[in-house]
Design a protein around this motif. Structure first.
Motif, short mmCIF file in Angstrom:
data_model
loop_
_atom_site.label_atom_id
_atom_site.label_comp_id
_atom_site.label_asym_id
_atom_site.label_seq_id
_atom_site.Cartn_x
_atom_site.Cartn_y
_atom_site.Cartn_z
N ARG A 27 0.82 -1.20 0.00
CA ARG A 27 0.00 0.00 0.00
C ARG A 27 0.85 1.25 0.00
O ARG A 27 1.53 1.54 0.97
N VAL A 180 -9.09 3.85 -1.07
CA VAL A 180 -8.27 2.64 -1.01
C VAL A 180 -7.20 2.70 -2.09
O VAL A 180 -7.50 2.98 -3.25
N THR A 183 -3.84 -3.12 -0.53
CA THR A 183 -4.53 -4.14 0.25
C THR A 183 -3.61 -4.70 1.33
O THR A 183 -2.39 -4.73 1.15
N THR A 185 -7.16 -3.21 3.09
CA THR A 185 -7.66 -1.97 3.68
C THR A 185 -8.97 -2.28 4.37
O THR A 185 -9.83 -2.95 3.80
N GLN A 192 -12.29 4.42 7.68
CA GLN A 192 -11.09 3.71 7.27
C GLN A 192 -10.11 3.61 8.43
O GLN A 192 -9.84 4.59 9.13
N ASN A 194 -6.30 2.72 10.02
CA ASN A 194 -4.89 2.83 9.68
C ASN A 194 -4.10 1.99 10.69
O ASN A 194 -3.28 2.50 11.45
#
Length: 211
Positions: A27, A180, A183, A185, A192, A194
């Protein structure tokens, strides 16, 4: 978090450290914010059946992504521990760097149409090293469908159907629109995450559940 959740997650503590290192391996930097809500459609792939759950976790995944495969046992553990309190939803997000990511998503969606997504998802991740980057993966996936006892005529039709490919593309578009960029995510009730560790995921679920 309940005591049995803490105990079971402690059993994969060393594994979680590896996952934390891999979690963002595929990512690049991207937005951390997301739309307040993400609507879950009836046809979305799900890892459990929890229609009355107050919390929804959506995972955007690529079946050829090493980090997704590493995290799979932990997600499976979470599904078992949180039971019907959390609905675990999967969205397909095959990455361009993975040539078999999209064929794997088509195979998983074909299985989903027969109500067997969790089984195919587990099979794909457990065997990832055998087919990742290999030619002829489509036949390998078909073999998995046979092993699972799927209706093969229906499976073949679904893999070839434009609607199945469109479902994969629609999931990918929805992910991109939500920020996004790689992956796996995760979103919990539209927010979302983190995460830097598995604990961060369980903490988010517990907060959403009001624990």
């Amino acid at each position: 978090m309940t005591r049995n959740v803490k105990i079971s997650l402690a059993a994969v503590g060393a594994f979680a450290i590896v996952v934390a290192a891999l979690l963002f391996a595929t990512r690049p930097s991207g937005p951390e914010s997301a739309p307040a809500t993400q609507q879950v459609a009836a046809g979305d792939a799900k890892l459990n059946n929890a229609p009355n759950a107050s919390v929804t976790m959506i995972e955007y995944m690529d079946f050829e992504c090493p980090a997704c495969a590493q995290l799979h046992p932990v997600v499976d553990q979470l599904v078992q521990q949180y039971g019907d309190r959390v609905q675990f939803v999967v969205r397909y997000f095959p990455l361009p760097m993975h040539p078999n990511g999209e064929p794997a998503a088509l195979a998983a969606e074909a299985a989903n149409q027969q109500g067997r997504f969790p089984d195919m998802s587990a099979k794909l991740f457990e065997t990832q090293q055998a087919w990742a980057g290999q030619q002829g993966a489509e036949q390998t996936f078909r073999g998995y469908a046979e092993e699972l006892g799927l209706d093969m005529a229906a499976y073949d039709a679904a893999v070839a159907a434009p609607a199945t490919a469109e479902k994969v593309k629609a999931d990918t578009r929805a992910g991109a629109e939500a920020g996004v960029s790689g992956t796996p995510t995760f979103f919990v009730n539209g927010e979302q995450l983190n995460p830097q560790s598995v604990q961060d995921i369980t903490d988010a679920l517990d907060r959403a559940l009001g624990q």
